[in-house]
Design a protein around this motif. Structure first.
Motif, PDB file in Angstrom:
ATOM      1  N   ARG A 239      68.754  53.834 -74.016  1.00  0.00           N
ATOM      2  CA  ARG A 239      69.224  52.463 -74.172  1.00  0.00           C
ATOM      3  C   ARG A 239      68.337  51.475 -73.408  1.00  0.00           C
ATOM      4  N   LYS A 243      65.727  48.342 -74.705  1.00  0.00           N
ATOM      5  CA  LYS A 243      65.813  47.008 -74.118  1.00  0.00           C
ATOM      6  C   LYS A 243      64.461  46.570 -73.564  1.00  0.00           C
ATOM      7  N   ARG A 244      63.778  47.470 -72.863  1.00  0.00           N
ATOM      8  CA  ARG A 244      62.463  47.127 -72.301  1.00  0.00           C
ATOM      9  C   ARG A 244      61.467  46.788 -73.418  1.00  0.00           C
ATOM     10  N   ASP A 247      62.346  43.333 -74.719  1.00  0.00           N
ATOM     11  CA  ASP A 247      62.093  42.283 -73.729  1.00  0.00           C
ATOM     12  C   ASP A 247      60.628  42.155 -73.326  1.00  0.00           C
TER      13      ASP A 247
END
Length: 269
Positions: A239, A243-244, A247
């Motif tokens: 997860r 996200k990384r 972003d």
């Protein structure tokens, strides 16, 4: 899968260096390639056809699952041949060797991570289970998006906690190591670093960031924090990995061309 050759195309060893018209990969003199007489261009044999079959995402965990099935089938046949009457009973009452089960666990880990990567936006492209030419090794996942390229190795250590161990740093050189369940597993980091180096060499563009990640599934991660870096390689869970990626800073990267370069260099495993 076979090459689709036009009436004026010829498969040959190149006398001079060229560039594949489909994926842009450099072809040195002596490379096995297709010369297209009509356009006086060349394409690499990894680009199976102008339809781009070699650039399909691939199947996550396919090579690991094939190896597991091969080992499991061979063990089954070996035991039944040695014990014709009770071979089935022996198989039912005994477990497969750890070395065989490890391939199944690896395949499951890659498959689970591939499902999580489906959460990425449409601006991302993913290549699964890509073979490193000249070796028996593979790259689990290559992710290309607005923030650059991610080289991801999936690992499944159920219930075990990855941790960073640091020695030195003031009077002595800083030495970082990865530990899992208290055991030194830094060789996993070095494996990803080697894959990152291959990808950087393939893209050959300093403007395209390449990030290596070791992604642990079903690990014993703490409720707060937990992720870290070892020798520039991200160590984290699925997860947070997604996200990384989302972003990560946007850079002017040609996603389609980068995917084509990587697909040509690292074919389906």
């Amino acid at each position: 899968m076979t090459l689709e050759l036009g009436p004026d195309d010829r498969r040959m060893m190149l006398r001079y260096a060229g560039v594949c018209r489909l994926c842009g990969v450099s072809l040195p003199p002596g490379a096995d390639a297709i010369y297209e007489r009509a356009s006086r261009t060349v394409r690499c044999v990894q680009c199976m056809s102008s339809s781009g079959d070699a650039h399909q995402p691939g199947i996550a965990g396919a090579s690991a699952r094939r190896e597991y099935e091969r080992r499991s089938t061979a063990r089954d046949a070996r035991i039944r041949a040695a014990h014709p009457r009770i071979g089935g009973l022996i198989l039912a009452l005994s477990e497969e060797p750890q070395s065989t089960r490890a391939w199944e666990r690896g395949a499951i880990g890659e498959e689970l991570l591939a499902e999580r990567l489906r959460d990425l936006p449409d601006s991302f492209r993913v290549l699964h289970d890509r073979r490193i030419p000249g070796t028996r090794a593979n790259i689990d996942h290559l992710v290309v998006g607005p923030g650059g390229v991610w080289v991801v190795d999936a690992k499944r250590y159920v219930g075990q906690r990855p941790s960073l161990d640091v020695e030195g740093g003031i009077l002595r050189p800083r030495v970082e190591s990865l530990r899992i369940g208290g055991r030194d597993r830094t060789k996993l980091i070095e494996g990803v670093r080697g894959q990152v180096a291959l990808v950087v060499g393939t893209i050959d563009d300093s403007a395209v960031p390449v990030t290596g990640a070791l992604c642990f599934l079903d690990g014993d991660w703490p409720l707060i924090g937990g992720s870290f870096r070892v020798n520039e390689i991200e160590v984290l869970w699925p997860r947070l990995l997604v996200k990384r990626m989302i972003d990560s800073a946007t850079v002017p990267i040609d996603v389609a061309r980068t995917v084509a370069l990587l697909a040509a260099r690292f074919p389906h495993a």
